[in-house]
Each structure stands twice: as C-alpha cells, then as structure tokens.
Design a protein around this motif. Structure first.
Motif, PDB file in Angstrom:
ATOM      1  N   LEU A 182       0.829  -1.227   0.000  1.00 10.28           N
ATOM      2  CA  LEU A 182       0.000   0.000   0.000  1.00 10.28           C
ATOM      3  C   LEU A 182       0.856   1.268   0.000  1.00 10.28           C
ATOM      4  N   GLN A 183       2.119   1.136  -0.401  1.00 14.01           N
ATOM      5  CA  GLN A 183       3.047   2.264  -0.290  1.00 14.01           C
ATOM      6  C   GLN A 183       2.646   3.463  -1.158  1.00 14.01           C
ATOM      7  N   LEU A 184       1.986   3.198  -2.282  1.00  9.25           N
ATOM      8  CA  LEU A 184       1.635   4.318  -3.148  1.00  9.25           C
ATOM      9  C   LEU A 184       0.475   5.127  -2.572  1.00  9.25           C
ATOM     10  N   ALA A 185      -0.204   4.564  -1.558  1.00  4.65           N
ATOM     11  CA  ALA A 185      -1.367   5.258  -1.010  1.00  4.65           C
ATOM     12  C   ALA A 185      -1.141   5.797   0.403  1.00  4.65           C
ATOM     13  N   LEU A 186      -0.436   5.030   1.212  1.00  3.16           N
ATOM     14  CA  LEU A 186      -0.401   5.356   2.650  1.00  3.16           C
ATOM     15  C   LEU A 186       1.019   5.651   3.134  1.00  3.16           C
ATOM     16  N   ASP A 187       1.096   6.390   4.243  1.00  2.01           N
ATOM     17  CA  ASP A 187       2.395   6.619   4.885  1.00  2.01           C
ATOM     18  C   ASP A 187       2.845   5.354   5.630  1.00  2.01           C
ATOM     19  N   ASP A 188       4.151   5.327   5.962  1.00  2.12           N
ATOM     20  CA  ASP A 188       4.767   4.105   6.495  1.00  2.12           C
ATOM     21  C   ASP A 188       4.034   3.517   7.708  1.00  2.12           C
ATOM     22  N   GLU A 189       3.659   4.383   8.675  1.00  2.00           N
ATOM     23  CA  GLU A 189       3.069   3.831   9.901  1.00  2.00           C
ATOM     24  C   GLU A 189       1.739   3.128   9.608  1.00  2.00           C
ATOM     25  N   TYR A 190       0.989   3.649   8.621  1.00  4.08           N
ATOM     26  CA  TYR A 190      -0.278   3.006   8.248  1.00  4.08           C
ATOM     27  C   TYR A 190      -0.002   1.733   7.431  1.00  4.08           C
ATOM     28  N   CYS A 191       1.030   1.782   6.575  1.00  3.39           N
ATOM     29  CA  CYS A 191       1.414   0.580   5.811  1.00  3.39           C
ATOM     30  C   CYS A 191       1.794  -0.538   6.786  1.00  3.39           C
ATOM     31  N   ASN A 192       2.552  -0.175   7.831  1.00  2.00           N
ATOM     32  CA  ASN A 192       2.994  -1.187   8.809  1.00  2.00           C
ATOM     33  C   ASN A 192       1.809  -1.784   9.545  1.00  2.00           C
ATOM     34  N   GLU A 193       0.862  -0.909   9.912  1.00  2.00           N
ATOM     35  CA  GLU A 193      -0.320  -1.396  10.632  1.00  2.00           C
ATOM     36  C   GLU A 193      -1.130  -2.334   9.730  1.00  2.00           C
ATOM     37  N   ALA A 194      -1.269  -1.934   8.459  1.00  2.00           N
ATOM     38  CA  ALA A 194      -2.043  -2.748   7.508  1.00  2.00           C
ATOM     39  C   ALA A 194      -1.366  -4.104   7.309  1.00  2.00           C
ATOM     40  N   ARG A 195      -0.066  -4.088   7.181  1.00  2.00           N
ATOM     41  CA  ARG A 195       0.680  -5.332   6.978  1.00  2.00           C
ATOM     42  C   ARG A 195       0.492  -6.268   8.172  1.00  2.00           C
ATOM     43  N   ALA A 196       0.599  -5.683   9.380  1.00  6.01           N
ATOM     44  CA  ALA A 196       0.452  -6.505  10.594  1.00  6.01           C
ATOM     45  C   ALA A 196      -0.942  -7.133  10.640  1.00  6.01           C
ATOM     46  N   LYS A 197      -1.959  -6.384  10.250  1.00  8.46           N
ATOM     47  CA  LYS A 197      -3.333  -6.919  10.256  1.00  8.46           C
ATOM     48  C   LYS A 197      -3.456  -8.064   9.247  1.00  8.46           C
ATOM     49  N   LEU A 198      -2.811  -7.905   8.103  1.00  6.37           N
ATOM     50  CA  LEU A 198      -2.898  -8.953   7.074  1.00  6.37           C
ATOM     51  C   LEU A 198      -2.128 -10.196   7.531  1.00  6.37           C
ATOM     52  N   GLU A 199      -0.957  -9.983   8.120  1.00  6.16           N
ATOM     53  CA  GLU A 199      -0.147 -11.126   8.548  1.00  6.16           C
ATOM     54  C   GLU A 199      -0.812 -11.896   9.691  1.00  6.16           C
ATOM     55  N   GLU A 200      -1.580 -11.187  10.500  1.00  2.00           N
ATOM     56  CA  GLU A 200      -2.332 -11.846  11.587  1.00  2.00           C
ATOM     57  C   GLU A 200      -3.229 -12.974  11.056  1.00  2.00           C
ATOM     58  N   THR A 201      -3.659 -12.835   9.798  1.00  6.26           N
ATOM     59  CA  THR A 201      -4.582 -13.831   9.218  1.00  6.26           C
ATOM     60  C   THR A 201      -3.837 -15.047   8.680  1.00  6.26           C
ATOM     61  N   GLY A 202      -2.508 -14.974   8.668  1.00  2.00           N
ATOM     62  CA  GLY A 202      -1.721 -16.081   8.115  1.00  2.00           C
ATOM     63  C   GLY A 202      -1.229 -15.799   6.708  1.00  2.00           C
ATOM     64  N   VAL A 203      -1.673 -14.694   6.110  1.00  2.00           N
ATOM     65  CA  VAL A 203      -1.164 -14.337   4.776  1.00  2.00           C
ATOM     66  C   VAL A 203       0.299 -13.932   4.917  1.00  2.00           C
TER      67      VAL A 203
END
Ligand code: FAD
Length: 448
Positions: free
Chosen positions: A178-199
């Motif tokens: 999501l780097q083209l849309a969001l700043d780093d701290e939001y990208c990190n939060e989004a990534r953590a949420k996705l990884e929580e699911t096992g992706v």
C-alpha cells in the motif's frame, strides 16, 4: 440506422454520465452501449472471493437505467466515424449520435514476465464469467501467490483466505504494501493486520517468472532467487486506460494513453465527444500535473461533470484529490490527498497533527474501535494537503470529510473550529473528536 441525442460507451461511469445527462437535459434521448450483460460493482470484485460469495452478488442493478429513461444496448462498439457521428456495433445496427461519451474504463496490466500466459494466471478483469472461473480456481487452490501489494492485491489476499485452507503470499516489489497510497506507519499497521490472518507478505521482492511444466503453475520466482510454491497466481499490479477505439477514431491521447480531455471533460480533438473515468487523462488537484490515479470516486465525479456539460457547460473538473478506503482483517484504512512521504520527497514544508480516540463514547460501548487520524498541512499557509485515518467503519466517511476539506482548501484553523455532530453510539466524544483534535495540534505548530 438508429438515431439518438447521446451515446455513452461503458459501465460504471457510463451509467453515471447517462444519469447526469438525463438529469440536466430530460428531453434528450440517451443510449448506453456496453459490452457486458451484467456490470459488476468494480470495487466489490475482491469481495466476490469471500464476503459476498460470488459475482452474482456484486452487480450494479440495471433498474437504474430504466428508472432514468436510458436505453441499454448490450454490445461492443467496434468503430467510430466522427465525421458522420456514427458508432458501429458488433451485433446491432449502427447508431448516429449528436454527442458521444467514452467511458470505456481500463484494462489490467499484465507484466511481460515468463509464464504469465499460463492457465492458472489471472489478472483482475471486470468480467462476470472470467471472475466466476477465477472463483472456482481459488476454491481449489492450495498455494496462491498474489503479485502486487496495492489495495487490490491486499483485498484479494484478505478475501481469498476467508473460510479456506489455503496458503497465500503477497509479493510486492516496493518497501511496503500500500506504499503508493499510505504513509509508512499506516502501511505497517495494515501489513500486521494482514499477517495476523496467516497471509505471508514479501516486500522488496520483484517477481521475475512464473514457473511450471507446460501450462501448469508450480512456483513463482523472485529476483532475490527465492521460489514460492504456487498453483494459482493473481496479478494486481495496476491498470491502463482502455483507449484503443478512441485512438483508432483519431482522438488525441495524453498521459499513459488516456483520452486527452479538458476541464469540462471534452476531448481535445472533437467537441462533440466527451470522456470520463479510467479511460481519460487526469490532472492532480494539487499541482495540475498528470495523474495516473484510477478510482471510482474520480470516475463518477468526472462522469457527473461530463453528463452535465454535454449541451452547455455546468461543472468544472478540479482535478484528482485521490480519496479511498480499504479494510484489512476488520481494520479500515483510508486516505485523502497527499501523503507525508510524497510531500517530503517534493520538498514541501509541512505540519502534521495527529490524534486518536475511540469511535464511541464511552469507549466501552459494544463494537467500539480506536480511531487514528493524521492530518497534513502546508506550513506556510496552514491549508490541508492530506489526511489518513485507520479505525472502524466510520473511516470511510471520515476520509470523505477530509476530501471535502481539501477540495475547499480549508486551513487547520477552519477545521479546529468544526462543530462535529456526535452521539455516544455513533461517534467519538466531542471532547476527543480526532479530526478536530489533530487540527488543533497542527494550529499550534503552524502558529509557532
Ligand atoms: C478489484 C478492484 C477494486 C477496486 N476498488 C476500488 C475502491 O474500493 N474504491 C475506488 O474508488 N476504486 C476502486 N477501484 C477502481 C475503480 O473500479 C475504477 O476506477 C472504476 O471502475 C472506473 O470506472 P470506469 O467506468 O471508468 O471504467 P470501468 O469500470 O472499467 O468500466 C468500463 C466499461 O466499459 C465497457 N467497454 C469498454 N470498451 C467498450 C466498447 N468498445 N463498447 C462497449 N463497452 C465497452 C467495459 O466492458 C466496462 O464495462 C477498484 C478496481 C478494481 C479492479
């Protein structure tokens, strides 16, 4: 030969342009020509693979056309004679028009990498039967690789994992999803949420080939040398304007081969031809530079402008603000305007205000979610340039508020004195309302 006042070619923005034309010029006859029998809600496509359960549950109702007195012809426009003002169709008689609107959208980008034409490699086309086929493949897959970690890629990953025993990997060549849309701290939060699911999320990893015997997909190879097991590959790497017919008919193309339009949405070449949505050129709201942003918010706004301006100028296109929201594993992320990363890269002096609060008050209400807001202002003028939100369902409408603030060039001062309507079950507390509090903090830094 059939005759009409207005011919519109296309789907989502085509319908919007047709409705806008009929609203402003109820005496005009409008015909909408579109290839697909059924128009899918494009932004709902990822949800076909999880939440809504199939393309049949993600459809723009044709009742909208009937209700607005628009005739639908399901066919493909294959030729355009601009001198005679005639559109030729594949299977129906030609149609003569007074005004024509191109709303032919975009086509997914397919990278020229070895193996991309294998049977189990799918791009994200907005076509009913194609997506029905992809759904069957997703249901059978054991190892899915999604190429591209933009919002389409992450939404597909989050939906495909739902109720399935499947390994999913997202491969993104940039530093962040999501780097083209969001700043780093939001990208990190989004990534953590996705990884929580096992992706599994791989960043800084460029896909160089899709491997497997003959037509089979067996693995995806990365520039780093890693190989990821795969039996299905989904490409989510962007789209290009669908402007071939326009080009063939002699219309001038601009940035990324979009149909070149002015601020009234008229084509540069032919004042009886308008264009809107993904198929035409766009300019940034902020600096007027060409913009490659393709969003439904932009497409439908342009369509309203085009439809209204067909017979006399009504609206003016102010350019792309870029506002959108997504949900990953139950957490929403939204953005409007520019990011801190973009602005700093361009040497703009900025002030940031941040605030967080529960989206109910008290925060102990059922289904309460913590909201996080970041607002970015120009240091010199105090004008808002961008904002991001993460939280619950209200995120979507909060970034819409920010989009309105940006459109009207509001300052931190203006926002700090907003009178926000609040209710314990529906919003943050009036004391802690995060958009207002973020602006209040920025006011202090701007003053300083
Ligand atoms: C998976 C996905 C998720 C998305 N999610 C979001 C989101 O959450 N928020 C957001 O703002 N945006 C989102 N977008 C982007 C958004 O969908 C597009 O910006 C929007 O669909 C553009 O609308 P459009 O009418 O210009 O083009 P399209 O939706 O591409 O429609 C063009 C139509 O024209 C038809 N057509 C083309 N050529 C011809 C011809 N010669 N004759 C007749 N008909 C023709 C096509 O068949 C198609 O039906 C998403 C896109 C995708 C792919």
């Amino acid at each position: 030969m059939k005759k009409t006042d207005v011919v519109v070619l296309g789907g989502l923005s085509g319908i919007t342009a047709g409705i806008s034309c009929r609203r402003h010029y109820p005496e005009k006859k409008v015909i909408l020509i579109r290839k697909e029998g059924t128009v899918l809600i494009p932004c709902g496509i990822p949800y076909i693979f999880g939440t809504v359960g199939g393309p049949e549950n993600n459809v723009v109702p044709d009742g909208l056309l009937e209700k607005n007195g628009i005739e639908l012809v399901t066919d493909e426009a294959i030729n355009l004679d601009r001198e005679k003002k005639v559109v030729t169709l594949k299977n129906h008689e030609p149609i003569q028009y007074e005004k024509l609107v191109f709303a032919t959208g975009s086509l997914p980008l397919v990278p020229p990498i070895p193996g991309v034409n294998k049977e189990n490699v799918f791009s994200v086309r907005k076509e009913f039967d194609y997506l029905k086929e992809l759904l069957k493949k997703v249901d059978k897959a054991k190892d899915i690789v999604i190429i591209g970690g933009g919002f389409i890629g992450v939404e597909f990953a989050d939906e495909c994992r739902k109720n399935r025993d499947v390994n999913i990997t997202v491969a993104e060549m940039l530093d962040q999803c999501l780097q083209l849309a969001l700043d780093d701290e939001y990208c990190n939060e989004a990534r953590a949420k996705l990884e929580e699911t096992g992706v599994k999320v791989l960043t800084n990893e460029k896909v160089v080939s899709i491997n497997g015997k003959e037509d089979a997909v067996e693995s995806v190879e990365l520039a780093s040398g890693k190989k990821i097991k795969a039996d299905l590959v989904i490409l989510g790497i962007g789209a290009i304007p669908n402007s071939k017919l326009a080009e063939k008919s002699g219309l001038e193309l601009g940035f990324r081969k979009g149909i070149k339009v002015d601020r009234l949405m008229r084509s540069y070449t032919d004042k009886n031809i308008f264009a809107c949505g993904d198929c035409c050129t766009k300019e940034s709201f902020f600096d007027g530079k060409p913009s490659g942003i393709m969003l439904a918010s932009v497409a439908t706004s342009e369509a309203r402008i085009a439809g209204a301006n067909l017979f006399s100028p009504v609206h003016h296109n102010c350019g792309v603000i870029s506002v959108f929201a997504t949900v990953i594993n139950g957490r929403a992320f939204g953005v409007a305007g520019l990011t801190e990363r973009d602005l700093k890269k361009n040497g703009i002096n900025i002030v940031i205000g941040e605030a967080a609060a529960a989206d109910t008050h008290p925060g102990g209400m059922p289904n309460s979610t913590m909201l996080k807001v970041k607002l970015i202002f120009a240091k010199d003028t105090g004008i808002i340039l961008g904002g991001a939100v993460s939280g619950g369902k209200s995120t979507g409408e909060m970034v819409n508020v920010l989009s309105a603030c940006i459109l009207h060039r509001m300052t931190a001062n203006d926002i700090a004195v907003f009178q926000m309507g609040t209710h314990p079950a529906l919003t943050s507390s009036p004391i802690a309302y995060p958009i207002v509090n973020a602006a209040c903090k920025a006011v202090l830094s701007i003053k300083g």
